[in-house]
Write a protein that holds these residues in place. Structure first.
Motif, mmCIF file in Angstrom:
data_model
loop_
_atom_site.group_PDB
_atom_site.id
_atom_site.type_symbol
_atom_site.label_atom_id
_atom_site.label_comp_id
_atom_site.label_asym_id
_atom_site.label_seq_id
_atom_site.Cartn_x
_atom_site.Cartn_y
_atom_site.Cartn_z
ATOM 1 N N LEU A 1 0.850 -1.180 0.000
ATOM 2 C CA LEU A 1 0.000 0.000 0.000
ATOM 3 C C LEU A 1 0.890 1.236 0.000
ATOM 4 C CD1 LEU A 1 -2.677 1.544 0.237
ATOM 5 C CD2 LEU A 1 -2.538 1.247 2.736
ATOM 6 N N LEU A 2 0.806 2.016 -1.077
ATOM 7 C CA LEU A 2 1.615 3.222 -1.211
ATOM 8 C C LEU A 2 0.700 4.432 -1.361
ATOM 9 C CD1 LEU A 2 4.358 1.947 -3.710
ATOM 10 C CD2 LEU A 2 4.430 1.976 -1.205
ATOM 11 N N LEU A 3 0.750 5.324 -0.376
ATOM 12 C CA LEU A 3 -0.062 6.537 -0.390
ATOM 13 C C LEU A 3 0.832 7.750 -0.638
ATOM 14 C CD1 LEU A 3 -2.582 5.730 2.482
ATOM 15 C CD2 LEU A 3 -2.843 5.408 0.017
ATOM 16 N N PRO A 4 0.259 8.861 -1.149
ATOM 17 C CA PRO A 4 1.095 9.898 -1.759
ATOM 18 C C PRO A 4 1.713 10.932 -0.835
ATOM 19 C CG PRO A 4 -1.208 10.402 -2.116
ATOM 20 C CD PRO A 4 -1.169 9.067 -1.425
ATOM 21 N N GLU A 5 0.984 11.354 0.183
ATOM 22 C CA GLU A 5 1.505 12.457 0.994
ATOM 23 C C GLU A 5 0.720 12.553 2.292
ATOM 24 O OE1 GLU A 5 -0.213 15.558 1.526
ATOM 25 O OE2 GLU A 5 -1.944 15.164 0.280
ATOM 26 N N ALA B 1 7.664 11.929 -5.637
ATOM 27 C CA ALA B 1 7.513 10.860 -6.624
ATOM 28 C C ALA B 1 8.720 9.935 -6.616
ATOM 29 C CB ALA B 1 7.313 11.459 -8.019
ATOM 30 N N ALA B 2 9.910 10.507 -6.414
ATOM 31 C CA ALA B 2 11.130 9.700 -6.385
ATOM 32 C C ALA B 2 11.119 8.736 -5.202
ATOM 33 C CB ALA B 2 12.361 10.603 -6.308
ATOM 34 N N LYS B 3 10.663 9.219 -4.051
ATOM 35 C CA LYS B 3 10.590 8.361 -2.866
ATOM 36 C C LYS B 3 9.571 7.258 -3.081
ATOM 37 C CE LYS B 3 10.130 8.587 2.154
ATOM 38 N NZ LYS B 3 10.060 9.481 3.333
ATOM 39 N N GLN B 4 8.440 7.588 -3.715
ATOM 40 C CA GLN B 4 7.421 6.572 -3.971
ATOM 41 C C GLN B 4 7.925 5.508 -4.935
ATOM 42 O OE1 GLN B 4 3.467 7.574 -5.857
ATOM 43 N NE2 GLN B 4 2.758 6.956 -3.818
ATOM 44 N N LYS B 5 8.722 5.899 -5.922
ATOM 45 C CA LYS B 5 9.308 4.921 -6.849
ATOM 46 C C LYS B 5 10.220 3.954 -6.090
ATOM 47 C CE LYS B 5 10.624 3.206 -10.914
ATOM 48 N NZ LYS B 5 11.753 2.329 -10.606
ATOM 49 N N VAL C 1 -1.356 -1.685 -4.026
ATOM 50 C CA VAL C 1 -2.359 -0.626 -4.119
ATOM 51 C C VAL C 1 -1.597 0.693 -4.145
ATOM 52 C CG1 VAL C 1 -4.324 0.497 -3.025
ATOM 53 C CG2 VAL C 1 -4.076 -1.999 -2.892
ATOM 54 N N LEU C 2 -1.721 1.419 -5.258
ATOM 55 C CA LEU C 2 -0.892 2.605 -5.492
ATOM 56 C C LEU C 2 -1.745 3.852 -5.671
ATOM 57 C CD1 LEU C 2 1.825 4.035 -6.254
ATOM 58 C CD2 LEU C 2 1.386 3.304 -8.619
ATOM 59 N N ASP C 3 -1.618 4.787 -4.738
ATOM 60 C CA ASP C 3 -2.156 6.132 -4.934
ATOM 61 C C ASP C 3 -0.956 6.988 -5.316
ATOM 62 O OD1 ASP C 3 -3.357 8.601 -4.903
ATOM 63 O OD2 ASP C 3 -4.410 8.293 -3.016
ATOM 64 N N ALA C 4 -0.790 7.201 -6.611
ATOM 65 C CA ALA C 4 0.438 7.804 -7.123
ATOM 66 C C ALA C 4 0.511 9.285 -6.792
ATOM 67 C CB ALA C 4 0.519 7.608 -8.639
ATOM 68 N N PHE C 5 1.654 9.719 -6.274
ATOM 69 C CA PHE C 5 1.850 11.145 -6.047
ATOM 70 C C PHE C 5 1.880 11.884 -7.383
ATOM 71 C CE2 PHE C 5 4.675 14.857 -5.690
ATOM 72 C CZ PHE C 5 3.931 15.600 -4.799
ATOM 73 N N ASP C 6 2.555 11.300 -8.366
ATOM 74 C CA ASP C 6 2.563 11.850 -9.726
ATOM 75 C C ASP C 6 2.107 10.747 -10.669
ATOM 76 O OD1 ASP C 6 3.005 12.892 -12.222
ATOM 77 O OD2 ASP C 6 5.122 13.355 -11.919
ATOM 78 N N ALA C 7 0.819 10.728 -10.975
ATOM 79 C CA ALA C 7 0.244 9.635 -11.762
ATOM 80 C C ALA C 7 0.777 9.592 -13.194
ATOM 81 C CB ALA C 7 -1.277 9.748 -11.776
ATOM 82 N N LEU D 1 -5.751 7.706 -11.095
ATOM 83 C CA LEU D 1 -5.552 6.702 -12.123
ATOM 84 C C LEU D 1 -4.114 6.756 -12.626
ATOM 85 C CD1 LEU D 1 -6.605 4.466 -13.867
ATOM 86 C CD2 LEU D 1 -7.599 6.169 -15.410
ATOM 87 N N ALA D 2 -3.287 5.859 -12.109
ATOM 88 C CA ALA D 2 -1.888 5.792 -12.509
ATOM 89 C C ALA D 2 -1.776 5.393 -13.977
ATOM 90 C CB ALA D 2 -1.135 4.788 -11.635
#
Length: 364
Positions: free
Chosen positions: A45-49, A86-90, A105-111, A134-135
């Protein structure tokens, strides 16, 4: 012990050691095979901020964890927050894949930046559920709200707050981050309602989902247009709305401002008369839908039992999707929305600072 007996003992020990080494080698091989097959009991589970909105830590994360546990008792959720990077999420995404996780489950910071991530994951058998945003890339499923409808509700709520003279009013729009496809859908929906119904959008900028930036942008609007140059403000979310309202109050300007997310502070501002409305996107049904999609994918089930429609991204078509309906929250329907759904209790909203306003609003 004679020589013959010594040779027999040595031979027996050698056989025993060989068998022991073979057994160890086989155990090591099983471990390797298990790693290669992936982790079938963990969901990433990755959430954006966590700066502009408290919802992710307070609602999305615990709701998803609880729903996954209810659907799969021995499953676990491996959680990380990108903290606006975005770099940290990657890096977090790559770490989950390296750990053998098969569903994320990805809530992309930069989709817009995720296409290569999701492609690489798919090539390794890792399925991605796009959550809220929507990634890009071949995601396996998507759970969100009808985001253009969110914008339409925001636009209509602002018109309602302006009242019958809305056609003579100018408005300022502070939109979300241009890198977020949701922000574009919110903006499109709002313009669909506002264009032709207000006199003019006299200033429109991105607030980047950052309260500080939104505060700077409304300050620039005040400087450019003057105190009487606009009669309402569209803010894409509540975090930015709070900063906008602070700037307006500092300049002695009182106009309707709305947002979205139904944050507790936003609801309190609504009770107090400082914010006109918010959009309530019920977190639990959204989180539950994402958890159901993730567990179904983990267990090899058909996600179409949950995903009742499809959507297209900028890179892929026909993505199975579950889209939920948002609601407008104003002072008049707080009881029937966020309180009725159990998102907040009256005591959460009606702290000492808001006791008088709550009493006037009939919140007891």
């Amino acid at each position: 012990m004679n020589a013959t007996m010594r040779r027999a003992v040595i031979a027996t020990a050698a056989v025993s050691m060989a068998l022991s080494m073979a057994a160890c080698g086989k155990a090591g091989g099983d471990k390797k095979d298990s790693a290669a097959s992936g982790d079938n009991k963990s969901i990433g589970l990755l959430l954006p901020e966590n700066a502009s909105s408290v919802r992710y830590e307070s609602f999305d994360k615990p709701f998803i964890e609880a729903k996954v546990k209810s659907l799969c008792a021995d499953c676990k959720v491996l959680y990380n927050n990108a903290e606006g990077s975005a770099a940290k999420q990657k890096q977090q995404f790559d770490t989950l894949i390296a750990q053998g996780v098969k569903v994320i489950v990805l809530d992309a910071f930069d989709a817009t930046s995720t296409e290569s991530w999701v492609k690489e994951a798919a090539a390794k058998g890792v399925k991605v559920v796009a959550y809220d945003r929507l990634a890009t890339g071949p995601v396996a499923a998507y759970a969100s709200f009808d985001n253009e409808k969110v914008g339409e509700l925001q636009g209509q709520a602002l018109l309602d707050a302006l009242g019958p003279q809305a056609a003579d009013d100018n408005i300022v729009m502070i939109n979300g981050d241009d890198a977020d496809p949701n922000a574009g859908q919110f903006k499109a929906g709002a313009h669909k309602i506002l264009d032709g119904k207000v006199k003019k959008v006299v200033y429109e900028q991105s607030g980047e989902w950052k309260p500080t930036v939104a505060g700077q942008k409304i300050g620039a609007a005040i400087t450019q247009l003057g105190k009487d140059g606009f009669q309402g403000v569209y803010s894409a979310n509540d975090g930015m709305a709070g900063a906008i309202i602070t700037q307006l109050q500092g300049a002695g300007i009182k106009v309707p401002v709305g947002g979205q997310d139904a944050g507790l502070d936003a609801v309190q501002r609504i009770v107090n008369g400082d914010q006109a409305y918010t959009i309530y996107k019920a977190y639990k049904p959204l989180a539950d839908s994402a958890a159901e999609l993730a567990v179904d994918l983990l267990q090899g089930k058909d996600v179409k039992t949950v995903a009742t429609t499809t959507v297209d991204s900028s890179t892929d078509k026909g993505i199975p999707a579950k889209l939920l309906d948002p609601k407008v929250v104003t002072k008049a329907n707080i009881k029937d929305t966020v309180i009725a759904d159990g998102l907040y209790k009256v005591s959460d909203i009606c702290t000492a600072d808001y006791a008088a306003a709550c009493a006037a609003a009939g919140l007891k």
